[in-house]
Design an enzyme around this catalytic site. Sequence first.
Site, PDB file in Angstrom:
ATOM      1  N   LYS A  37       0.950  -1.162   0.198  1.00  0.00           N
ATOM      2  CA  LYS A  37      -0.014   0.016   0.060  1.00  0.00           C
ATOM      3  C   LYS A  37       1.066   1.242   0.005  1.00  0.00           C
ATOM      4  CE  LYS A  37      -4.024   2.212   1.935  1.00  0.00           C
ATOM      5  NZ  LYS A  37      -5.145   2.022   1.280  1.00  0.00           N
ATOM      6  N   ASP A  53      -4.629  -1.241   7.201  1.00  0.00           N
ATOM      7  CA  ASP A  53      -4.819  -1.854   5.866  1.00  0.00           C
ATOM      8  C   ASP A  53      -3.530  -3.101   5.621  1.00  0.00           C
ATOM      9  OD1 ASP A  53      -6.334   0.706   3.567  1.00  0.00           O
ATOM     10  OD2 ASP A  53      -6.953  -0.348   5.491  1.00  0.00           O
TER      11      ASP A  53
HETATM   12  N1  ATP Z   1     -17.385  -7.476   1.827  1.00  0.00           N
HETATM   13  C1  ATP Z   1     -17.391  -6.555   2.995  1.00  0.00           C
HETATM   14  N2  ATP Z   1     -17.766  -7.258   3.967  1.00  0.00           N
HETATM   15  C2  ATP Z   1     -18.040  -6.767   5.441  1.00  0.00           C
HETATM   16  N3  ATP Z   1     -17.676  -5.378   5.602  1.00  0.00           N
HETATM   17  C3  ATP Z   1     -17.096  -4.910   4.441  1.00  0.00           C
HETATM   18  C4  ATP Z   1     -16.832  -5.434   3.131  1.00  0.00           C
HETATM   19  N4  ATP Z   1     -16.245  -4.538   2.400  1.00  0.00           N
HETATM   20  C5  ATP Z   1     -16.082  -3.324   3.354  1.00  0.00           C
HETATM   21  N5  ATP Z   1     -16.566  -3.644   4.299  1.00  0.00           N
HETATM   22  C6  ATP Z   1     -16.708  -2.597   5.409  1.00  0.00           C
HETATM   23  O1  ATP Z   1     -16.094  -1.457   4.974  1.00  0.00           O
HETATM   24  C7  ATP Z   1     -15.181  -0.571   5.467  1.00  0.00           C
HETATM   25  C8  ATP Z   1     -14.323  -0.148   4.253  1.00  0.00           C
HETATM   26  O2  ATP Z   1     -13.554  -1.117   3.599  1.00  0.00           O
HETATM   27  P1  ATP Z   1     -12.013  -1.093   3.080  1.00  0.00           P
HETATM   28  O3  ATP Z   1     -11.391  -0.741   4.254  1.00  0.00           O
HETATM   29  O4  ATP Z   1     -12.014  -2.237   2.477  1.00  0.00           O
HETATM   30  O5  ATP Z   1     -12.237   0.165   2.154  1.00  0.00           O
HETATM   31  P2  ATP Z   1     -10.974   0.574   1.347  1.00  0.00           P
HETATM   32  O6  ATP Z   1     -11.430   1.016   0.158  1.00  0.00           O
HETATM   33  O7  ATP Z   1      -9.910   0.036   1.529  1.00  0.00           O
HETATM   34  O8  ATP Z   1     -10.586   2.165   2.002  1.00  0.00           O
HETATM   35  P3  ATP Z   1      -9.665   3.177   1.972  1.00  0.00           P
HETATM   36  O9  ATP Z   1      -9.532   3.814   0.756  1.00  0.00           O
HETATM   37  O10 ATP Z   1      -9.643   3.803   3.028  1.00  0.00           O
HETATM   38  O11 ATP Z   1      -8.268   2.095   1.876  1.00  0.00           O
HETATM   39  C9  ATP Z   1     -14.429  -2.053   6.277  1.00  0.00           C
HETATM   40  O12 ATP Z   1     -13.600  -1.542   7.261  1.00  0.00           O
HETATM   41  C10 ATP Z   1     -15.644  -2.755   6.616  1.00  0.00           C
HETATM   42  O13 ATP Z   1     -16.229  -2.272   7.905  1.00  0.00           O
HETATM   43  C1  DNN Z   2      -8.096   8.286   5.275  1.00  0.00           C
HETATM   44  C2  DNN Z   2      -9.200   7.329   4.120  1.00  0.00           C
HETATM   45  N1  DNN Z   2      -9.450   6.166   4.881  1.00  0.00           N
HETATM   46  C3  DNN Z   2      -8.204   7.079   2.838  1.00  0.00           C
HETATM   47  N2  DNN Z   2      -7.194   6.050   3.371  1.00  0.00           N
HETATM   48  C4  DNN Z   2      -7.879   8.158   2.255  1.00  0.00           C
HETATM   49  C5  DNN Z   2      -8.662   8.715   1.378  1.00  0.00           C
HETATM   50  C6  DNN Z   2      -8.429  10.012   0.459  1.00  0.00           C
HETATM   51  C7  DNN Z   2      -9.551  10.468  -0.208  1.00  0.00           C
HETATM   52  C8  DNN Z   2      -9.120  11.762  -0.993  1.00  0.00           C
HETATM   53  C9  DNN Z   2     -10.285  12.392  -1.517  1.00  0.00           C
HETATM   54  O1  DNN Z   2     -11.116  13.049  -0.767  1.00  0.00           O
HETATM   55  O2  DNN Z   2     -10.820  12.022  -2.718  1.00  0.00           O
HETATM   56 MG    MG Z   3      -8.025   0.270   2.407  1.00  0.00          MG
END
Ligand code: ATP
Ligand code: DNN
Ligand code: MG
Length: 227
Positions: A37, A53
Site C-alpha cells: 500500500k 490496511d
Molecule cells: N465485503 C465486505 N464485508 C463486510 N464489510 C465490508 C466489506 N467491504 C467493506 N466492508 C466494510 O467497509 C469498511 C471499508 O472497507 P475497506 O477498508 O476495504 O475500504 P477501502 O476501499 O480499502 O478504503 P481506503 O480507501 O481507506 O483504503 C471496512 O472496514 C468494513 O467495515
Molecule cells: C483516510 C481514508 N480512509 C483514505 N485512506 C484516504 C482517502 C483519500 C481521499 C481523497 C479524496 O477526498 O478523494
Molecule cells: Mg483500504
Amino acid sequence: MDSFFITGTDTDVGKTYVTAGLAVTLRKMGIDVGVMKPFAAGTAQKKGFKSEDIEILSNAAQVNDPESLVNPQFFPIPASPYTASKKLKIKPKISTVLTNFKKLSKLHDLILVEGMGGLMTPIQKNYHIASLIKDMKIPSVIVTSSRIGTINHTLMTCMMCKKYKIPIQGIIINDFENGYPTPQLKRDLEDLTGVKVLGSIPFIKDMSDTSLNRIFKKNLDIKSLLK
Ligand SMILES: Nc1ncnc2c1ncn2[C@@H]1O[C@H](COP(=O)(O)OP(=O)(O)OP(=O)(O)O)[C@@H](O)[C@H]1O
Ligand SMILES: C[C@H](N)[C@H](N)CCCCCC(=O)O
Ligand SMILES: [Mg+2]
C-alpha cells in the site's frame, strides 16, 4: 505473472477487503503473493503497522516484508497525500514507492498493490493514483460497490483509466451494502464499460483464511483475473 493495482471508485469501497481476499486465494493456489500500500493515511495504529490496511494485507498474504518496504509513506491525517503533505509540509515519496515496488516484485511472484481512495486521489498537484499506476506499468482491478449511484462512479473510473491508458483487468463488485441486484449490475456495467466484471463479493462476516478463500473462489472468476 502480472501484478495488479487494486483501485476503487471511492474510499471505503472495500479495496482492502477485496485485496485481502485475493491475497489469500492466490496464496492457497501456490502463488507467492506480495502486498503493498504505497500511501496510507489516517490514525496510526498504536501497535504493529501504522496502517491497519497493511496489517490486514500482510496477514492475508502471510508475508514478513518490512513496513518501510510495503508502506513507504503513512500520513497521520485522514486525507489524500496531496492534502496531507501540504498540511504537514512534507513531500510525497513517489520515487521511493516506485523503487520499493521493483524490490517487492523481485521477492514475490506477484504484488497486489492497494491504492488509496479513488483513482484520482491526488498525490501531488499533477500526479494522481492514476499517474502512479501508469508509472508502475501494471493493470488495474476496479473495486466498486453495489450501492445505488455506483454506475456513475464506475463509469467515471473506467473512463479515466482509458484516458490514462491504464489496462483494466476487471471490475469486482463489493456487495456489502444493499443496492442493485448484482446479476443486473454485472450485466449493466459490462454493457456500459466493455470491462469484464470478475464477480461480486458478499458481506464478509469472517476474515479468516478459510472464509475468504471459500468466498473468493466461489464468487470470483480467478482464471480471468490471471489470464
Ligand atoms: N465485503 C465486505 N464485508 C463486510 N464489510 C465490508 C466489506 N467491504 C467493506 N466492508 C466494510 O467497509 C469498511 C471499508 O472497507 P475497506 O477498508 O476495504 O475500504 P477501502 O476501499 O480499502 O478504503 P481506503 O480507501 O481507506 O483504503 C471496512 O472496514 C468494513 O467495515
Ligand atoms: C483516510 C481514508 N480512509 C483514505 N485512506 C484516504 C482517502 C483519500 C481521499 C481523497 C479524496 O477526498 O478523494
Ligand atoms: Mg483500504
